[in-house]
Design an enzyme around this catalytic site. Sequence first.
Site, mmCIF file in Angstrom:
data_model
loop_
_atom_site.group_PDB
_atom_site.id
_atom_site.type_symbol
_atom_site.label_atom_id
_atom_site.label_comp_id
_atom_site.label_asym_id
_atom_site.label_seq_id
_atom_site.Cartn_x
_atom_site.Cartn_y
_atom_site.Cartn_z
ATOM 1 N N HIS A 95 0.844 -1.194 0.000
ATOM 2 C CA HIS A 95 0.000 0.000 0.000
ATOM 3 C C HIS A 95 0.884 1.250 0.000
ATOM 4 O O HIS A 95 1.931 1.283 0.663
ATOM 5 C CB HIS A 95 -0.916 -0.011 1.229
ATOM 6 C CG HIS A 95 -1.996 1.018 1.146
ATOM 7 N ND1 HIS A 95 -1.763 2.343 1.447
ATOM 8 C CD2 HIS A 95 -3.293 0.931 0.765
ATOM 9 C CE1 HIS A 95 -2.889 3.031 1.261
ATOM 10 N NE2 HIS A 95 -3.838 2.194 0.847
ATOM 11 N N GLU A 164 -4.231 1.282 -7.558
ATOM 12 C CA GLU A 164 -4.636 2.366 -6.666
ATOM 13 C C GLU A 164 -3.756 3.584 -6.923
ATOM 14 O O GLU A 164 -2.650 3.696 -6.366
ATOM 15 C CB GLU A 164 -4.510 1.896 -5.210
ATOM 16 C CG GLU A 164 -5.058 2.929 -4.262
ATOM 17 C CD GLU A 164 -5.354 2.359 -2.886
ATOM 18 O OE1 GLU A 164 -6.529 2.160 -2.581
ATOM 19 O OE2 GLU A 164 -4.415 2.129 -2.126
HETATM 20 P P1 PGA Z 1 -9.841 5.767 0.225
HETATM 21 O O1 PGA Z 1 -8.619 4.811 0.605
HETATM 22 O O2 PGA Z 1 -10.965 4.877 -0.237
HETATM 23 O O3 PGA Z 1 -10.151 6.501 1.480
HETATM 24 O O4 PGA Z 1 -9.342 6.655 -0.883
HETATM 25 C C1 PGA Z 1 -8.256 3.765 -0.202
HETATM 26 C C2 PGA Z 1 -6.969 3.159 0.271
HETATM 27 O O5 PGA Z 1 -6.051 3.905 0.667
HETATM 28 O O6 PGA Z 1 -6.821 1.937 0.247
#
Ligand code: PGA
Length: 252
Positions: A95, A164
């Site tokens: 992440h 992401e």
């Molecule tokens: P968010 O976070 O949905 O608050 O943007 C996603 C994440 O960081 O996994």
Amino acid sequence: MKLVVGNLKMNILSPVERERYLGLFKKELGRKKLEKTEIVLCPPPIHLESFFKTLGKKVRIGALNIFWERQGSFTGEVSPAMVKNFGGEYVVLGHSERRRYFCENDQDVSLKIVAALKEGLSPILCVGDKEQGLKSASVVVSQLKNCLDKVNNMRIENVVICYEPVWAISSNNPGRLPTSNDVMSARLTIKKFLVEKYGAKTADKVRIIYGGSVDAKNVREICVDSGMDGALVGRESLEPYEFVKIAEIINR
Ligand code: PGA
């Protein structure tokens, strides 16, 4: 199966708060049957066991980090075996917040992926560009290459890839979202990498999900219309009502 993963980050600070959250979550899920969708909740490690005991029949439980060693003198770390033995099935790895605040790099993530797979956990590997733009595809490919370097054809189907974009995470940039086309093109980049490395048949078994500011209003456009297999949800996973609504839309 589609996949909706709740990233609870470093939230839920007390037993009272936890009981409230679990109660609300149970109520929201009620007798709902999401036949095409797997729900995974990833709390901080201190809550893993109670999440499993309370919700383990309805949802799957995951961790938000592990160490690459199984046991020993690694003060403060969480072993993949601990996650597994306390009911976890998944682990989010790579992440961007771990990369940013704890200096994790692709080599660390690669070791952690191997350790997770060895223990029978499914890694959810996060990849994503820091800035929107032309170079974003090459960033994603280089992360995939480095993080999956030790993962062979036999194991890759247990890995979930989460695209992401760092700039779209709600706490980094409120209000900034990729379009459905941006997400679709990231999906194609990831798919192409997987097909080239593992072959089309195996690549088809790997789920690719999207994360970053997902909510019940935008999930159809950014996760469903773009052809993604699900979502990684941060902020909205703290609201069981909204989170289950997201899962229902993905399940349709
Ligand atoms: P968010 O976070 O949905 O608050 O943007 C996603 C994440 O960081 O996994």
